[in-house]
Design a protein around this motif. Structure first.
Motif, PDB file in Angstrom:
ATOM      1  N   SER A 203      66.543 -59.351  13.368  1.00  0.00           N
ATOM      2  CA  SER A 203      65.210 -58.769  13.191  1.00  0.00           C
ATOM      3  C   SER A 203      64.543 -59.295  11.929  1.00  0.00           C
ATOM      4  O   SER A 203      65.203 -59.556  10.922  1.00  0.00           O
ATOM      5  N   GLY A 204      63.230 -59.401  11.997  1.00  0.00           N
ATOM      6  CA  GLY A 204      62.470 -59.821  10.828  1.00  0.00           C
ATOM      7  C   GLY A 204      61.092 -60.301  11.202  1.00  0.00           C
ATOM      8  O   GLY A 204      60.590 -60.020  12.294  1.00  0.00           O
ATOM      9  N   ILE A 205      60.473 -61.030  10.286  1.00  0.00           N
ATOM     10  CA  ILE A 205      59.146 -61.601  10.542  1.00  0.00           C
ATOM     11  C   ILE A 205      59.224 -63.119  10.421  1.00  0.00           C
ATOM     12  O   ILE A 205      60.121 -63.669   9.777  1.00  0.00           O
ATOM     13  N   TYR A 206      58.280 -63.802  11.058  1.00  0.00           N
ATOM     14  CA  TYR A 206      58.205 -65.260  10.970  1.00  0.00           C
ATOM     15  C   TYR A 206      56.756 -65.651  10.739  1.00  0.00           C
ATOM     16  O   TYR A 206      55.821 -64.959  11.175  1.00  0.00           O
ATOM     17  N   LEU A 207      56.554 -66.750  10.034  1.00  0.00           N
ATOM     18  CA  LEU A 207      55.231 -67.232   9.689  1.00  0.00           C
ATOM     19  C   LEU A 207      55.075 -68.671  10.154  1.00  0.00           C
ATOM     20  O   LEU A 207      55.871 -69.538   9.789  1.00  0.00           O
ATOM     21  N   PHE A 208      54.062 -68.937  10.974  1.00  0.00           N
ATOM     22  CA  PHE A 208      53.711 -70.305  11.339  1.00  0.00           C
ATOM     23  C   PHE A 208      52.698 -70.812  10.315  1.00  0.00           C
ATOM     24  O   PHE A 208      51.709 -70.133  10.031  1.00  0.00           O
ATOM     25  N   LYS A 209      52.948 -72.018   9.776  1.00  0.00           N
ATOM     26  CA  LYS A 209      52.076 -72.578   8.751  1.00  0.00           C
ATOM     27  C   LYS A 209      51.561 -73.948   9.174  1.00  0.00           C
ATOM     28  O   LYS A 209      52.253 -74.695   9.879  1.00  0.00           O
ATOM     29  N   ASP A 210      50.351 -74.266   8.736  1.00  0.00           N
ATOM     30  CA  ASP A 210      49.771 -75.554   9.097  1.00  0.00           C
ATOM     31  C   ASP A 210      50.217 -76.643   8.122  1.00  0.00           C
ATOM     32  O   ASP A 210      51.118 -76.432   7.301  1.00  0.00           O
ATOM     33  N   LYS A 211      49.580 -77.777   8.204  1.00  0.00           N
ATOM     34  CA  LYS A 211      49.969 -78.939   7.413  1.00  0.00           C
ATOM     35  C   LYS A 211      49.898 -78.674   5.915  1.00  0.00           C
ATOM     36  O   LYS A 211      50.682 -79.212   5.125  1.00  0.00           O
ATOM     37  N   LYS A 212      48.969 -77.793   5.503  1.00  0.00           N
ATOM     38  CA  LYS A 212      48.787 -77.470   4.088  1.00  0.00           C
ATOM     39  C   LYS A 212      49.554 -76.213   3.688  1.00  0.00           C
ATOM     40  O   LYS A 212      49.289 -75.632   2.651  1.00  0.00           O
ATOM     41  N   HIS A 213      50.470 -75.776   4.549  1.00  0.00           N
ATOM     42  CA  HIS A 213      51.295 -74.586   4.310  1.00  0.00           C
ATOM     43  C   HIS A 213      50.474 -73.291   4.318  1.00  0.00           C
ATOM     44  O   HIS A 213      50.902 -72.285   3.760  1.00  0.00           O
ATOM     45  N   LYS A 214      49.326 -73.323   4.938  1.00  0.00           N
ATOM     46  CA  LYS A 214      48.528 -72.107   5.104  1.00  0.00           C
ATOM     47  C   LYS A 214      49.050 -71.333   6.308  1.00  0.00           C
ATOM     48  O   LYS A 214      49.292 -71.915   7.372  1.00  0.00           O
ATOM     49  N   ALA A 218      51.348 -64.756  11.986  1.00  0.00           N
ATOM     50  CA  ALA A 218      52.454 -63.924  11.516  1.00  0.00           C
ATOM     51  C   ALA A 218      52.920 -63.054  12.665  1.00  0.00           C
ATOM     52  O   ALA A 218      52.106 -62.461  13.376  1.00  0.00           O
ATOM     53  N   GLY A 219      54.241 -62.993  12.864  1.00  0.00           N
ATOM     54  CA  GLY A 219      54.782 -62.184  13.947  1.00  0.00           C
ATOM     55  C   GLY A 219      56.065 -61.499  13.531  1.00  0.00           C
ATOM     56  O   GLY A 219      56.677 -61.852  12.518  1.00  0.00           O
ATOM     57  N   LYS A 220      56.472 -60.498  14.295  1.00  0.00           N
ATOM     58  CA  LYS A 220      57.750 -59.818  14.050  1.00  0.00           C
ATOM     59  C   LYS A 220      58.597 -59.928  15.301  1.00  0.00           C
ATOM     60  O   LYS A 220      58.084 -60.109  16.403  1.00  0.00           O
ATOM     61  N   ALA A 221      59.909 -59.799  15.147  1.00  0.00           N
ATOM     62  CA  ALA A 221      60.792 -59.954  16.293  1.00  0.00           C
ATOM     63  C   ALA A 221      62.118 -59.264  16.045  1.00  0.00           C
ATOM     64  O   ALA A 221      62.573 -59.152  14.904  1.00  0.00           O
ATOM     65  N   LYS A 222      62.751 -58.823  17.125  1.00  0.00           N
ATOM     66  CA  LYS A 222      64.131 -58.347  17.036  1.00  0.00           C
ATOM     67  C   LYS A 222      65.081 -59.521  16.907  1.00  0.00           C
ATOM     68  O   LYS A 222      66.128 -59.429  16.284  1.00  0.00           O
ATOM     69  N   ASP A 223      64.707 -60.654  17.533  1.00  0.00           N
ATOM     70  CA  ASP A 223      65.475 -61.903  17.454  1.00  0.00           C
ATOM     71  C   ASP A 223      64.481 -62.995  17.078  1.00  0.00           C
ATOM     72  O   ASP A 223      63.704 -63.460  17.914  1.00  0.00           O
ATOM     73  N   ILE A 224      64.466 -63.404  15.811  1.00  0.00           N
ATOM     74  CA  ILE A 224      63.450 -64.331  15.317  1.00  0.00           C
ATOM     75  C   ILE A 224      63.480 -65.658  16.072  1.00  0.00           C
ATOM     76  O   ILE A 224      62.440 -66.161  16.514  1.00  0.00           O
ATOM     77  N   LYS A 225      64.672 -66.251  16.225  1.00  0.00           N
ATOM     78  CA  LYS A 225      64.765 -67.554  16.891  1.00  0.00           C
ATOM     79  C   LYS A 225      64.239 -67.481  18.328  1.00  0.00           C
ATOM     80  O   LYS A 225      63.429 -68.316  18.754  1.00  0.00           O
ATOM     81  N   LYS A 226      64.694 -66.485  19.065  1.00  0.00           N
ATOM     82  CA  LYS A 226      64.287 -66.346  20.467  1.00  0.00           C
ATOM     83  C   LYS A 226      62.780 -66.173  20.593  1.00  0.00           C
ATOM     84  O   LYS A 226      62.137 -66.768  21.464  1.00  0.00           O
ATOM     85  N   ARG A 227      62.196 -65.371  19.697  1.00  0.00           N
ATOM     86  CA  ARG A 227      60.754 -65.114  19.781  1.00  0.00           C
ATOM     87  C   ARG A 227      59.950 -66.350  19.415  1.00  0.00           C
ATOM     88  O   ARG A 227      58.932 -66.659  20.045  1.00  0.00           O
ATOM     89  N   VAL A 228      60.384 -67.076  18.388  1.00  0.00           N
ATOM     90  CA  VAL A 228      59.666 -68.286  17.980  1.00  0.00           C
ATOM     91  C   VAL A 228      59.654 -69.312  19.107  1.00  0.00           C
ATOM     92  O   VAL A 228      58.613 -69.880  19.447  1.00  0.00           O
ATOM     93  N   VAL A 229      60.817 -69.549  19.701  1.00  0.00           N
ATOM     94  CA  VAL A 229      60.910 -70.529  20.785  1.00  0.00           C
ATOM     95  C   VAL A 229      60.044 -70.111  21.973  1.00  0.00           C
ATOM     96  O   VAL A 229      59.453 -70.960  22.653  1.00  0.00           O
TER      97      VAL A 229
END
Length: 493
Positions: A203-214, A218-229
């Motif tokens: 569980s946790g949060i994940y952040l997608f960032k662009d080329k400039k790290h902006k 932002a999302g949350k998930a019980k399984d970060i890897k599974k949710r990102v994919v």
């Protein structure tokens, strides 16, 4: 692999999102190994208007494609030309999905193995400033002409692909990208598989960032890897565009889903990511307000608003607000008429509330106003200090959420062996956060849904004695908000 067929492809389209794109031009160069053996190129009539900004980019306008074949007229040629070949393109998911959608509209399934020259280039020619086709070709001296036309871009991609084949003598990289379990073909062009492999399955949060790290999502998930994919398997236009703009993925584990929700809300408030829609603006709330009418009677009223103003109480549904008004009427013998529970009546009539006659002139205004003032004060006094204890990021710690005098303070993590007896004991471990409409709503929903949450209450902010931890909380217990703060209320069954 010397006898393997590769179909290097580029398409031009009308734009309008991955699902709205229609072909305006296609070019396919067929290779056996690294040797070119055939080429097919054609304009395509998209059967829809080509926007001006697309014409400005590609030079393809409505007049140019007016007499061109429609896709169904070249579909068989495209299918036969690419049969038994690996589909190769620069940013392959775009070209592949557009072409697959064209076949789908005709009622056919189009499936090919695919390779992305962006991802291959990042692996085999690391360290370049940019991997866009134009800048990449400039960096490694590949001639490119007739830019943003299918044939010109395909010819440049062919030379690039031949260069990549020469750098992968034993085809180990290409074979790894083609492996059935490889995520390479489904990942966006700028995300390295190592980033995905390093993501935790917790569980946790994940952040997608662009080329400039902006931060762009932002999302949350019980399984970060599974949710990102899962974002990268989604065929929606928004998810596709998110993938195209993502260069970096950061994450933070929380152990607790509640903490993940609160941290997600904080990240959306802080970064205002372009691809997040929810939680950017507070939703409507119901407020109990007070005012003095022309007769000098202190009235309570209910109003719906998107703006946070000074009020007696703030609620997230009309039903909760009305229940609170009815509770105050019963508890303090107030008048339903003067509490917005009855309208267009001379005197109130309510079967469960005992009005003492303010509406009929039997009760002094000063006496009634004193009862209303007591009711208002009772809500203010309900502000509660408590801690929610949840599972931590490992077995040696617990997560906690601190609400002090009704105000959400933040969250933190504490060793299971650490002794705490006062709210102040949590302060050294606290990650202080901003209380917002959304954090209030998250905590309110948590308390309402949990049958027996791990909550520790403190008598008041100045009391150092701890009340026994609650082991069972009534399902009718709610968090309400007063003056923008949180309070615990037990509703009648």
């Amino acid at each position: 692999m010397e006898d393997q067929l590769f179909a290097v492809i580029d398409v031009e389209t009308t734009g309008g999102g991955i699902n709205g794109n229609r072909l305006t031009e296609i070019c396919i160069v067929l290779l056996r190994g690294s040797k070119v053996i055939d080429k097919f190129t054609s304009l395509i009539n998209p059967d829809k208007e080509i926007p001006g900004h697309i014409t400005a980019l590609t030079g393809i306008d409505n007049a140019l494609v007016a007499d061109a074949p429609k896709f169904y007229e070249v579909a068989k040629k495209v299918e036969e030309f690419t049969r038994d070949a690996i589909f190769v393109a620069h940013n392959v998911n775009f070209d592949y999905n557009v072409l697959r959608n064209e076949f789908k509209d005709l009622g056919f399934e189009y499936t090919r193995k695919k390779l992305c020259t962006v991802r291959l280039s990042r692996k085999l020619i690391p360290g370049l400033f940019s991997y866009s086709l134009g800048k990449l070709c400039d960096s490694i001296n590949i001639p490119i002409s007739n830019r943003h036309r299918a044939e010109g871009d395909t010819d440049a991609t062919v030379i690039l692909f031949q260069r990549l084949l020469s750098l992968d003598d034993d085809y180990s990289v290409i074979n790894s990208f083609l492996h059935a379990r490889s995520r390479q073909a489904t990942l966006p062009p700028h995300i390295d598989s190592d980033q995905i492999n390093s993501l935790p399955e917790s569980s946790g949060i994940y952040l997608f960032k662009d080329k400039k790290h902006k931060v762009i999502y932002a999302g949350k998930a019980k399984d970060i890897k599974k949710r990102v994919v899962s974002h990268f398997y989604d065929r929606m236009s928004k998810e596709y565009q998110l993938g195209q703009e993502t260069y970096h993925i950061d994450y933070e584990t929380t152990g607790s889903e509640l903490v993940a929700l609160l941290l997600e809300a904080e990240c959306i408030r802080k970064y205002y990511p372009k691809f997040n829609r929810a939680q950017k603006r507070p939703g409507p709330v119901y407020q109990i307000v007070s005012y003095t009418n022309q007769l000098g009677v202190l009235q309570l009223a209910l109003e719906k608003t998107n703006k946070r103003r000074e009020s007696i109480g703030i609620f997230y549904s009309r039903a909760l607000a009305q229940e609170k008004l009815e509770f105050l009427c019963r508890e303090f013998k107030l008048c339903p008429k003067y509490c917005s529970l009855q309208s267009n009546v001379g005197e109130c009539s309510h079967y469960s509330i005992s009005c003492e006659g303010i509406c009929s002139g039997k009760e002094e205004v000063e006496v009634y106003n004193g009862k209303v003032a007591a009711a208002i004060a009772s809500i203010t006094e309900e502000s509660t200090t408590f801690v929610i204890r949840e599972k931590g990021r490992n077995l040696e710690e617990e997560a906690f959420v601190l609400v002090k005098e009704g105000n959400y303070q933040g969250f933190g993590f504490i060793d299971t062996e650490t002794q705490v007896t006062r709210p102040e004991d949590y302060e050294p471990f606290l990650k202080r956060q901003t209380a917002t409409y959304h954090t209030h709503k998250i905590l309110s929903n948590y308390m309402r849904k949990q049958g027996a949450p791990k909550v520790i209450f403190f008598e008041n902010p100045s009391d150092s004695q701890i009340i026994q931890p609650v082991t069972k909380l009534s399902k009718n217990a709610l968090i309400i908000s007063t003056h923008g703060t949180l309070a615990l209320e037990f509703l009648d069954n």
